[in-house]
Structures are given as C-alpha cells and as structure tokens.
Design a protein around this motif. Structure first.
Motif, PDB file in Angstrom:
ATOM      1  N   PHE A  63       0.835  -1.201   0.000  1.00 14.28           N
ATOM      2  CA  PHE A  63       0.000   0.000   0.000  1.00 14.28           C
ATOM      3  C   PHE A  63       0.874   1.257   0.000  1.00 14.28           C
ATOM      4  O   PHE A  63       1.990   1.248   0.516  1.00 14.28           O
ATOM      5  CB  PHE A  63      -0.974   0.015   1.178  1.00 14.28           C
ATOM      6  CG  PHE A  63      -0.326   0.246   2.524  1.00 14.28           C
ATOM      7  CD1 PHE A  63      -0.119   1.529   3.009  1.00 14.28           C
ATOM      8  CD2 PHE A  63       0.066  -0.824   3.314  1.00 14.28           C
ATOM      9  CE1 PHE A  63       0.472   1.748   4.246  1.00 14.28           C
ATOM     10  CE2 PHE A  63       0.666  -0.621   4.550  1.00 14.28           C
ATOM     11  CZ  PHE A  63       0.866   0.670   5.014  1.00 14.28           C
TER      12      PHE A  63
ATOM     13  N   ARG B 192      -9.709  -6.873  -1.452  1.00 11.87           N
ATOM     14  CA  ARG B 192     -10.016  -5.809  -2.395  1.00 11.87           C
ATOM     15  C   ARG B 192     -11.113  -6.108  -3.411  1.00 11.87           C
ATOM     16  O   ARG B 192     -11.435  -5.262  -4.222  1.00 11.87           O
ATOM     17  CB  ARG B 192      -8.759  -5.383  -3.127  1.00 11.87           C
ATOM     18  CG  ARG B 192      -8.223  -6.435  -4.087  1.00 11.87           C
ATOM     19  CD  ARG B 192      -7.034  -5.899  -4.848  1.00 11.87           C
ATOM     20  NE  ARG B 192      -5.811  -6.538  -4.403  1.00 11.87           N
ATOM     21  CZ  ARG B 192      -4.606  -5.991  -4.523  1.00 11.87           C
ATOM     22  NH1 ARG B 192      -4.468  -4.817  -5.033  1.00 11.87           N
ATOM     23  NH2 ARG B 192      -3.543  -6.643  -4.124  1.00 11.87           N
ATOM     24  N   TRP B 214      -3.204  -2.809   5.539  1.00  8.24           N
ATOM     25  CA  TRP B 214      -3.383  -1.605   4.742  1.00  8.24           C
ATOM     26  C   TRP B 214      -4.094  -0.528   5.555  1.00  8.24           C
ATOM     27  O   TRP B 214      -4.700  -0.818   6.579  1.00  8.24           O
ATOM     28  CB  TRP B 214      -4.215  -1.910   3.495  1.00  8.24           C
ATOM     29  CG  TRP B 214      -3.473  -2.693   2.459  1.00  8.24           C
ATOM     30  CD1 TRP B 214      -2.163  -3.071   2.497  1.00  8.24           C
ATOM     31  CD2 TRP B 214      -4.006  -3.209   1.243  1.00  8.24           C
ATOM     32  NE1 TRP B 214      -1.864  -3.782   1.358  1.00  8.24           N
ATOM     33  CE2 TRP B 214      -2.951  -3.884   0.581  1.00  8.24           C
ATOM     34  CE3 TRP B 214      -5.273  -3.157   0.647  1.00  8.24           C
ATOM     35  CZ2 TRP B 214      -3.131  -4.494  -0.656  1.00  8.24           C
ATOM     36  CZ3 TRP B 214      -5.434  -3.766  -0.582  1.00  8.24           C
ATOM     37  CH2 TRP B 214      -4.381  -4.428  -1.226  1.00  8.24           C
ATOM     38  N   HIS B 218      -9.103   2.158   3.019  1.00  9.75           N
ATOM     39  CA  HIS B 218      -9.382   1.167   1.975  1.00  9.75           C
ATOM     40  C   HIS B 218     -10.523   0.237   2.410  1.00  9.75           C
ATOM     41  O   HIS B 218     -11.464  -0.018   1.660  1.00  9.75           O
ATOM     42  CB  HIS B 218      -8.109   0.369   1.696  1.00  9.75           C
ATOM     43  CG  HIS B 218      -8.331  -0.839   0.845  1.00  9.75           C
ATOM     44  ND1 HIS B 218      -8.418  -0.760  -0.530  1.00  9.75           N
ATOM     45  CD2 HIS B 218      -8.526  -2.135   1.162  1.00  9.75           C
ATOM     46  CE1 HIS B 218      -8.648  -1.976  -1.012  1.00  9.75           C
ATOM     47  NE2 HIS B 218      -8.713  -2.825  -0.003  1.00  9.75           N
TER      48      HIS B 218
END
Lengths: 209, 379
Positions: A63, B192, B214, B218
């Motif tokens: 990320f 994702r 992450w 997100h």
C-alpha cells in the motif's frame, strides 16, 4: 475555457538533473501548445527521488503512503503524462520501473503519454522504443509517435534547421501530446472502484444455480 | 426485541492466526513444525481461559505455514474447550472441493456442538491453485461457483448439480446434515474484490475485512459497499449487515517497552519487514504498539469508521514472537483490553444492530421463521 491536467514524472537521480531539465522543456512546450489552443492547463510534477522510499515501502507492504498515494492519484487521473527517465544499463531506471510497478495495471488505460529519456551518449536512444514504449503499450496507455531522447551532446548542439535537433524533437512531441490531451476527458471521469465485471452474478453462471 | 442485552452477546472478540513458522529475529531460532502446531493449540486454549470468544486459524498448503488441515486442529480444540467459537481465517473456497468443505465443517459443527463458523477466502498464492488442479485466474469464478454449491449442500438434503469446476452430482447427500438443520454461519474475507463483498451481501452472510496490512480507509470503502449491497438484497438495513474486522496490537504496561520489544519483530516481519518504520506503519494502519489504554482507544474508535460491528479479531502470534510472549499478550487482551472494549462498543449501540451470530441465534431465527413458512404453505 477547457481545463486539462498534465502529470510529469521525472526519474532523474541527481540534483540538478538533466532528466528534470528535459521534463521541464517538454512540459513548457506542451503547455504552450495547449494554451495557444485555448486550453487551460494544470501541471503536477513529481520527482520520483522525493518519493523513492515510499515507492520501496509500497513494493514491500502493498500500500502507498499518503504522499505517494496522492502522486499515484494525480498520475492515474491525468489527461496526459510526460514520463522522463535516465537510461541505466540499457533501460529505464529501476526507480522508474518500481514506480510503474506500484500503479494499478489498469490505472493508465487511454492515458496520452509522451516518453523521454536522457543518457550519456546517443547510442542508447533506442531504449525508448524497445523498453519504454512497450511498457506503456502493455498498460494500454497511448504513447505519442515521437519519443525524445537527449544525450549530453544534445544540450550543446546548434539548432541546425534539420528536423532532428533537440528543440525540434521537443516541439514535435509536444504537439502530438497536446493534441491528445485536448481531446482527453480522463481528469473529469468519475471512477467506480466497485464496478463489477459485466455479466457478474453472485451465484455464478453455468449450472451453478 | 432484546431489552437486556449482555455485553458479551453484543460483540465477539478473539484472535486469528496465519500459522506461520518464522524465525525469532532476537535469537535466530525458528520453532519446529511440531512446536508451532502445539503452540497454536496452546494459544487457542488460552483464548478461552482469558475470556475471549473466538479462535480462528488460516489454511495454507505451502511452507512456512503449517495449518494445512484446519478441521483436525479445530476438532481437537473442540474437545479441549467449552465456550469459544472455533473459526477459520480463511477456508480456501477456491482450491478445496466444496463437497469436502460441506462435510468437514458440518462434522466440526456436530463435534463442537455448534461452537464454530467459518470464513471463506480465495488464497493468493499462485502455485497452490495448480497443486490442487485449479488456476488462480479462475479465483473469483471458483469462489462464486463453489460457494453456491456449498450452500445447496447444506440447505438441501439431496442435491443434483452441474457446474464448471467439478464433477456433476446426481442424488448426492452431504453428511452429516448440519446440526439442528442450521448450516454454520459464514463470513467472507476479501482484501479488495467487490465481487466477494457482493457475494457476501447477496447471501446475507458476514463480511470480514482483514484490516491489518493496509490503511483503514481502503477497508472503510469496501465495508461501506458491502453494507449498501446487504440492504439492496433485502437482508435488513445497511447497519444490520454483519461485519468483522481484523486488528493487530502489541502491548506492555509502558508503551516504550512495547515499542522496544516489538521493533525487531516488526522490522523483520515477513509481510512488512524492512519497509516502513514502525512509527509510520502504526500511523498508517491499525497496528497499535503501546500501552493497553492505547489499544483500547484505537479499537474503540473503529466503529466510528466502519459502523457498529460484530466481531473483532486480533493477530497476536506472528513474525516469530515466542509462545510465552503471545500468551502474555492474550492475558493483557483478556484482562485489560477486551472488557473495556466490550463496554465501550456496547454504549450507544443502536437496538437494531444485530448481536454477533452464534449457532443459538441462528437456531432461534430459523425457528422463528418456521411458523411463518408453515402458514405460507397452508394458505
């Protein structure tokens, strides 16, 4: 007045850098062309050196940092990209490729791109066409026909009236990019990160129901 | 409508393990497979001892991971524990035969008296797919088709079925039938893919966001999407969707002690080691290294970002942390952190937000739905 946004990525490592110098020349020429056609242009430039650690961290963690994230966003949603790298060991620099590697493979679709490169001698100029151009082709970007390579010697060569001097090549490439940028609507597109593939069914297709 | 809601029913807290065998960077020694397997079984029993609710373990078919046979380990734990829910993080819905998943986990459901559920995942290791005769490029279609079959195997006594990825079935009955006629609760884990959030929403299943590697932004988007689609498919309002979150913490009484002790593990961790600093990573992701109060503050605020949710799992046993340290972390979680989080997260929780699902709650829901169905038939 129409508005367009151009991203400039310079992968030069030294300061000052001839890669940055070429990027600036290409940018100025492109902006001038667009302004002459009545297009308002916003330019966002990134020196990859400034986000080099962030790029490495993204490769390792998957990320981007907030700073790198805004660079990626700017490049991905631009109407045009000017990408300039030094040629190292026959190809684009590792930092340049690492930056490309942290982009979503779909992110540059339809993006008009002007590719440029710098190097010590003219002998590496074809790296633009055997390395840089296929890279952007793979990403479904639209690379303009003229790629601009500047060897050290080019910075001191006279504008000799031929079509091959550095200023002439910069003008030609900038004209090609400006035309595509003018027609681009990428910066005003609304992107849906959750768009499902056409025909997707949560219970499946063939016989699965 | 429940008027007297108990804290412990509202949300479930627990841990999830990847099951990695990793060198301890402070002494250069890796546990043997046997030591690691036994350590995981010890850790799981400690989860019950310290008053947490859930133990979940991953499934992997490549070194350095050991949990290739989750129901063997979970079956053992079912006998060794009385209270905790045994779960997975995740069960590979792509490379496992859905028939075997149906059988194995229905069996675990009986053995554990309903103290289990499972989380579906695809697996992201390319070579594992061909080792099981599959192709990673079919990951999503496999997850969709295999799960559709799994649902039918649990809900219908006799199944005729034909699909793309496995042998057709004619007159097949998956045994044992689910306990009390109620199939295990299923979570879907995805990092994702909107397709998986869509699938979870379609079935009215739970959605689990790993949330550890992450930035939370997100996962906020992904969970927001799942909640919206849950409502779209008519399972309830968006805030009634069943959400689980991962988390990661390392705690000591003094926060500087926690940082000093955890840093070598962080710096050498397989997933994020040699990358960002511990300071950057804790700022950018939910990893919290510090005092128990810091962990409480960080995780009490999760619902501000994700909405009220049902399950919080922590990763505590990776990166080569010694068993002794992991057990100490569980003591801190169970004694100091989770009791406070239970109270904090129960405060101002809207009445319509469902409690965490259990076999008992599913059974009651099924029984409540039955008279209605019978009435429909009579009409």
């Amino acid at each position: 007045m129409q508005k367009r946004r151009i991203s400039v990525v310079s992968a030069g490592l030294s300061q000052p850098s001839s890669t940055r110098l070429l990027a600036d020349r290409l940018t100025d020429a492109t902006v001038r062309r667009l302004t002459e056609s009545g297009v308002e242009v916003e330019v966002e430039l990134v020196e990859l050196r400034d986000v080099a650690k962030d790029v490495t961290n993204n490769l390792l963690t998957g990320f981007p940092s907030p700073r790198l994230s805004s660079v990626i966003e700017a490049v991905s949603t631009a109407d045009g990209l000017i990408a300039v790298t030094p040629i190292f060991t026959t190809s684009y620099s590792g930092l340049f490729k690492s930056f490309i590697d942290v982009l979503d493979p779909q992110a540059l679709g339809d993006l008009p791109v002007l590719i440029g490169a710098t190097g010590g001698t003219e002998r590496h100029s074809l790296a633009l066409d055997y390395a840089m151009r296929p890279l952007f082709n793979y990403l479904h970007a639209v690379v303009v026909p003229t790629a601009v390579y500047a060897a050290s010697g080019d910075w001191g060569a006279a504008e000799n009236g031929s079509s091959s001097s550095l200023p002439d090549r910069i003008e030609r490439a900038a004209g090609e990019l400006a035309m595509l940028v003018e027609g681009s609507e990428r910066s005003s597109l609304v992107r849906d990160p959750f768009a499902l593939p056409a025909g997707f069914s949560p219970v499946g297709g063939f016989g699965a129901q | 409508m429940q008027t007297h809601r108990k804290f412990e029913d509202t949300m479930q807290f627990g841990i999830f393990t990847v099951g990695d065998v990793t060198i301890d960077p402070t002494d250069g020694i890796a546990p043997t497979e046997n030591e690691r397997i036994k350590a995981i079984l010890t850790i799981a029993q400690k989860v019950e001892e310290v008053g947490l609710d859930v133990f979940a373990m991953g499934e992997h078919h490549n070194p350095p991971f050991i949990p290739s046979s989750p129901t063997t380990m979970l079956g053992y734990l079912a006998a060794k524990t009385d209270r905790i829910i045994l779960s997975t993080s995740t069960t590979l819905v792509t490379t496992n035969d859905p028939v075997k998943i149906a059988e194995d986990y229905a069996m675990l459901q009986h053995v554990s008296d309903g103290r289990m559920d499972l989380m579906m995942g695809r697996g992201n290791t390319g070579p594992v797919y061909p080792w099981f005769g599959k192709d990673i490029r079919d990951g999503i279609p496999l997850a969709i088709e295999n799960y559709a079959l799994l649902q039918r195997l649990w809900h219908e006594d006799v199944v005729d079925w034909e699909g793309k990825f496995r042998t057709p079935l004619q007159g097949f009955t998956s045994t044992p039938r689910p306990l009390d006629g109620v199939p295990p609760f299923v979570w879907h884990g995805s990092i994702r893919s909107p397709e998986i959030a869509e699938q979870a929403a379609f079935y009215g299943d739970g959605f689990f966001a790993n949330n550890i590697f992450w930035p939370k932004e997100h996962y906020m988007q992904l969970i927001g999407y799942y909640r919206q689609r849950f409502e779209h498919y008519g399972h309830g309002s968006a805030d009634q969707a069943i959400v689980g979150l991962g988390g990661q913490a390392f705690m000591r009484t003094n926060s500087q002690d926690a940082i000093n002790e955890f840093r070598p593990y962080f710096d050498n961790a397989p997933v994020y080691g040699h990358g960002p600093s511990l300071e950057d990573f804790t700022e950018q992701t939910p990893l919290t290294v510090g005092s128990p109060q810091q962990v409480i503050d960080r995780y009490a605020s999760m619902r501000d970002h994700f909405g009220d949710y049902q399950r919080q799992l922590f990763l505590v046993d990776h990166a080569g942390l010694p068993l002794k340290v992991v057990l100490e972390q569980l003591d801190i979680l169970g004694e100091e952190v989770v009791p406070v989080l239970r109270k904090e997260l129960a405060k101002n929780r809207p009445a319509q937000v469902p409690d965490a699902p259990t076999h008992q709650s599913l059974l009651e829901a099924a029984r409540a739905a039955k008279p209605a169905e019978a009435a429909k038939v009579a009409n």
